[in-house]
Design an enzyme around this catalytic site. Structure first.
Site, PDB file in Angstrom:
ATOM      1  N   THR A  70      17.644  57.467  37.044  1.00 39.40           N
ATOM      2  CA  THR A  70      19.212  57.283  36.860  1.00 39.40           C
ATOM      3  C   THR A  70      19.554  55.713  37.310  1.00 39.40           C
ATOM      4  OG1 THR A  70      19.948  59.365  36.931  1.00 39.40           O
ATOM      5  CG2 THR A  70      21.577  57.885  37.529  1.00 39.40           C
ATOM      6  N   ARG A 101      21.496  70.582  28.621  1.00 37.54           N
ATOM      7  CA  ARG A 101      21.565  70.444  30.051  1.00 37.54           C
ATOM      8  C   ARG A 101      22.342  69.484  30.524  1.00 37.54           C
ATOM      9  NH1 ARG A 101      19.968  66.503  34.038  1.00 37.54           N
ATOM     10  NH2 ARG A 101      19.210  67.504  36.061  1.00 37.54           N
ATOM     11  N   GLY A 161      23.480  66.998  34.080  1.00 40.67           N
ATOM     12  CA  GLY A 161      23.149  66.913  35.561  1.00 40.67           C
ATOM     13  C   GLY A 161      24.306  66.284  36.306  1.00 40.67           C
ATOM     14  N   HIS A 181      17.147  64.340  41.697  1.00 39.96           N
ATOM     15  CA  HIS A 181      17.075  65.894  41.189  1.00 39.96           C
ATOM     16  C   HIS A 181      18.668  66.330  41.086  1.00 39.96           C
ATOM     17  CE1 HIS A 181      16.006  70.210  41.085  1.00 39.96           C
ATOM     18  NE2 HIS A 181      15.370  69.761  40.131  1.00 39.96           N
TER      19      HIS A 181
HETATM   20  N1  ASP Z   1      20.271  62.794  38.526  1.00 41.65           N
HETATM   21  C1  ASP Z   1      19.507  62.695  37.096  1.00 41.65           C
HETATM   22  C2  ASP Z   1      19.833  63.830  36.586  1.00 41.65           C
HETATM   23  O1  ASP Z   1      19.151  64.848  37.153  1.00 41.65           O
HETATM   24  C3  ASP Z   1      18.105  62.010  37.113  1.00 41.65           C
HETATM   25  C4  ASP Z   1      17.919  60.880  38.015  1.00 41.65           C
HETATM   26  O2  ASP Z   1      18.615  60.495  38.798  1.00 41.65           O
HETATM   27  O3  ASP Z   1      16.943  60.530  38.090  1.00 41.65           O
HETATM   28  O4  ASP Z   1      20.229  64.284  35.508  1.00 41.65           O
END
Ligand code: ASP
Length: 318
Positions: free
Chosen positions: A178, A206, A208, A231
């Protein structure tokens, strides 16, 4: 007030070969954003533009180069928030849109709502004249390769994303990257923007942590601002951004200590890894990640301070 901008380019298991691209991209992003702040521009403009530059850059997981879901689609999501009136805009399940962060800003500024998702969010983007690119335009060769590798590991029975266990904790949160930015402007206004493609091999639909306030993004002029990465399933259950700010507000600790302690506690309790960038209302920054790497950068006077490995602090002229 001295304006400050800090950006992050994602927490994860970034391989050595991807380090130079990430660092170039993160420096590019901070130079774009800080110019806006130094010319008296708003924190909101600075974080949006800093994130837009990374959305265009395939070294990061959003816009062009976003992670793919199991159908091979780059579903992107983003949130933006300003700390004066606690106004925010969030979008999810967009596809074929290069700049989800700007769609989020339009939700904030042009609607009475805060969060719009799915095909209706696509319709909203169209109504605001965002270009919907030909199907698959955000999909890169690297993203396809990552999905293939993910599917192979699934076939071998390694569930590295959705069920973090002690055994696979090394892999948790290592498949996305991200981007985000936090800024405080000359008027002391704080803004935060975070944008992502999520994680490789996610189930279509999904959602996040990134578009969720208090998880991926939060800004409050009375405390500070936070953008997180890592995550998502872990971050959203822990309300990571909000907990970091509460550390500052209630325990009276520094940005750095609140960011570090909260992420350590989260990873200890829930296993999943994450990273975050923080600015408190005084302009002090906090940077920490429990993943292997996270690209970050901020400016101090005419110095650009940045890093990607744990404990690393590099400096160069702006
Ligand atoms: N936080 C993001 C997600 O799980 C992924 C990431 O930050 O790399 O959608």
């Amino acid at each position: 007030m001295q304006p400050i901008l800090i950006v992050q380019g994602g927490a994860g298991d970034i391989t050595d070969s991807r380090v130079p691209g990430k660092l170039t991209g993160i420096k590019n992003s901070i130079r774009i954003g800080i110019k806006i702040l130094e010319n008296g521009g708003s924190a909101l403009d600075a974080v949006e533009q800093a994130v837009r530059s990374m959305e265009l850059d395939e070294n990061f997981n959003t816009g062009y180069g976003a992670c793919l879901n199991t159908d091979g689609v780059a579903e992107v999501e983003a949130s933006i928030m300003e700390g004066k009136n606690l106004k925010a805009g969030c979008v999810t399940l967009l596809h074929d849109i290069m700049h989800p962060i700007s769609v989020a800003r339009k939700v904030m500024e042009k609607t009475n709502h805060t969060f719009i998702g799915g095909e209706q969010a696509m319709n909203f983007a169209r109504s605001q004249n965002f270009e919907v690119l030909p199907q698959g335009s955000l999909v890169t060769e690297n993203a396809k390769l990552a999905l293939e590798e993910f599917k192979e590991s699934q076939a071998k029975g390694l569930d590295t994303i959705f069920s973090p266990t002690e055994l696979d904790k090394k892999s948790v949160g290592e498949l996305g990257e991200t981007v985000g930015a936090v800024a405080i402007d000359v008027n002391g206004n704080i803004a935060v923007a975070t944008s992502t493609g999520g994680i490789t091999g996610k189930i279509p639909g999904r959602i996040g942590d990134t578009p969720i306030l208090g998880c991926g993004t939060y800004a409050d002029n009375e405390i500070g601002g936070v953008s997180t990465t890592g995550h998502g399933e872990t971050i959203m259950r822990y309300n990571l951004a909000q907990r970091i700010l509460q550390g500052i507000a209630l325990k009276g600790v520094s940005s750095q200590k609140a960011t570090e302690d909260t992420i350590k506690e989260m990873t200890q309790r829930l296993i999943g890894t994450a990273g975050a960038i923080t600015i408190d209302k005084k302009g002090d920054v906090g940077i920490y990640f429990s993943s292997k790497r996270m690209a970050w950068a901020y400016t101090q006077g005419n110095q650009l301070i940045y890093g990607i490995n744990p404990g690393e602090i590099l400096k160069e002229d702006l």
